[in-house]
Write a protein that holds these residues in place. Sequence first.
Motif, PDB file in Angstrom:
ATOM      1  N   MET A   1      -1.917   4.131   0.035  1.00 11.85           N
ATOM      2  CA  MET A   1      -0.632   3.426   0.125  1.00 11.85           C
ATOM      3  C   MET A   1       0.229   3.837  -1.052  1.00 11.85           C
ATOM      4  N   SER A   2       1.428   4.334  -0.780  1.00 10.29           N
ATOM      5  CA  SER A   2       2.315   4.779  -1.841  1.00 10.29           C
ATOM      6  C   SER A   2       2.948   3.591  -2.549  1.00 10.29           C
ATOM      7  N   ARG A   3       3.457   3.845  -3.733  1.00 13.09           N
ATOM      8  CA  ARG A   3       4.156   2.796  -4.482  1.00 13.09           C
ATOM      9  C   ARG A   3       5.407   2.338  -3.738  1.00 13.09           C
ATOM     10  N   THR A   4       6.006   3.243  -2.956  1.00  7.54           N
ATOM     11  CA  THR A   4       7.184   2.859  -2.162  1.00  7.54           C
ATOM     12  C   THR A   4       6.812   1.825  -1.115  1.00  7.54           C
ATOM     13  N   LEU A   5       5.688   2.052  -0.436  1.00  8.29           N
ATOM     14  CA  LEU A   5       5.234   1.082   0.562  1.00  8.29           C
ATOM     15  C   LEU A   5       4.843  -0.230  -0.099  1.00  8.29           C
ATOM     16  N   LEU A   6       4.221  -0.137  -1.263  1.00 11.52           N
ATOM     17  CA  LEU A   6       3.857  -1.346  -1.993  1.00 11.52           C
ATOM     18  C   LEU A   6       5.103  -2.143  -2.340  1.00 11.52           C
ATOM     19  N   ARG A   7       6.139  -1.461  -2.771  1.00 10.16           N
ATOM     20  CA  ARG A   7       7.399  -2.138  -3.096  1.00 10.16           C
ATOM     21  C   ARG A   7       8.005  -2.774  -1.849  1.00 10.16           C
ATOM     22  N   SER A   8       7.906  -2.094  -0.712  1.00  5.55           N
ATOM     23  CA  SER A   8       8.425  -2.659   0.539  1.00  5.55           C
ATOM     24  C   SER A   8       7.734  -3.978   0.865  1.00  5.55           C
ATOM     25  N   LEU A   9       6.394  -4.006   0.701  1.00  9.17           N
ATOM     26  CA  LEU A   9       5.659  -5.242   0.956  1.00  9.17           C
ATOM     27  C   LEU A   9       6.118  -6.349   0.013  1.00  9.17           C
ATOM     28  N   ARG A  10       6.247  -6.035  -1.260  1.00  7.76           N
ATOM     29  CA  ARG A  10       6.675  -7.039  -2.242  1.00  7.76           C
ATOM     30  C   ARG A  10       8.052  -7.600  -1.895  1.00  7.76           C
ATOM     31  N   GLU A  11       8.863  -6.787  -1.233  1.00 11.67           N
ATOM     32  CA  GLU A  11      10.208  -7.221  -0.850  1.00 11.67           C
ATOM     33  C   GLU A  11      10.219  -7.922   0.508  1.00 11.67           C
TER      34      GLU A  11
ATOM     35  N   THR B   1       8.985  -6.684   3.513  1.00  9.34           N
ATOM     36  CA  THR B   1       9.095  -5.814   4.673  1.00  9.34           C
ATOM     37  C   THR B   1       7.706  -5.420   5.148  1.00  9.34           C
ATOM     38  N   ALA B   2       7.410  -5.694   6.411  1.00 14.66           N
ATOM     39  CA  ALA B   2       6.100  -5.337   6.958  1.00 14.66           C
ATOM     40  C   ALA B   2       5.959  -3.823   7.021  1.00 14.66           C
TER      41      ALA B   2
END
Length: 204
Positions: free
Chosen positions: A1-11, A13-14
């Motif tokens: 899981m990339s940091r971009t996807l991790l940031r999306s989850l924190r925001e 966004t599924a």
Amino acid sequence: MSRTLLRSLREGTAIEDRDFDEVYPKWARSHSKIHWTPVEVAMRAAGFLAEDAGARVLDVGSGVGKFCLVGALTSHGVFTGVELRPQLAALSTEVARRYSVKRCEFIAGDAFDLDWSAFSGFYLYNPFAEHLPDCPVIDDEISRTPDRFHRYVAELERRMDAMPLGARIATYHGFGGRFPVGWTPITSMRLHGGSLGLWQKSML
């Protein structure tokens, strides 16, 4: 899981399950479609169980920790996963450490050895189903018998009956039993081939 996807989850966004599951080794990913909670289900359940900041949530039979990890990333709750298999609890802990996921911890052991009064919310992804003969299993690391399934379900129902007003439970694919009197269904929805049910204790 990339940091971009991790940031999306924190925001909030599924993300796709196949992307999230990259945090796990191949052998663990192979069980995802059957045994691990889909990201969307985890987000909805966690949002309900941890509606109040700091709410403490117990995942009974947490597997590789996916529900707790997603819950901690997408809500302000505090998540504890308890899992009979030490290797799965250890993997969950390692993933949380590697991705700096706070407000979640994992315990290796029997959920019924814990003090449930420390929690206000509970997540149940049909946690005892592996004890039934027709259920796909993760591995051979635990002893399984239908009698144990029925004993676990009865103990869970007893604990539900003793929970205080306001306690919340989210079930995915049920839990194998019936809710005692006093529990109110808040909503139910079909997601990823299973039923997510949200419940709250409204009467003693």
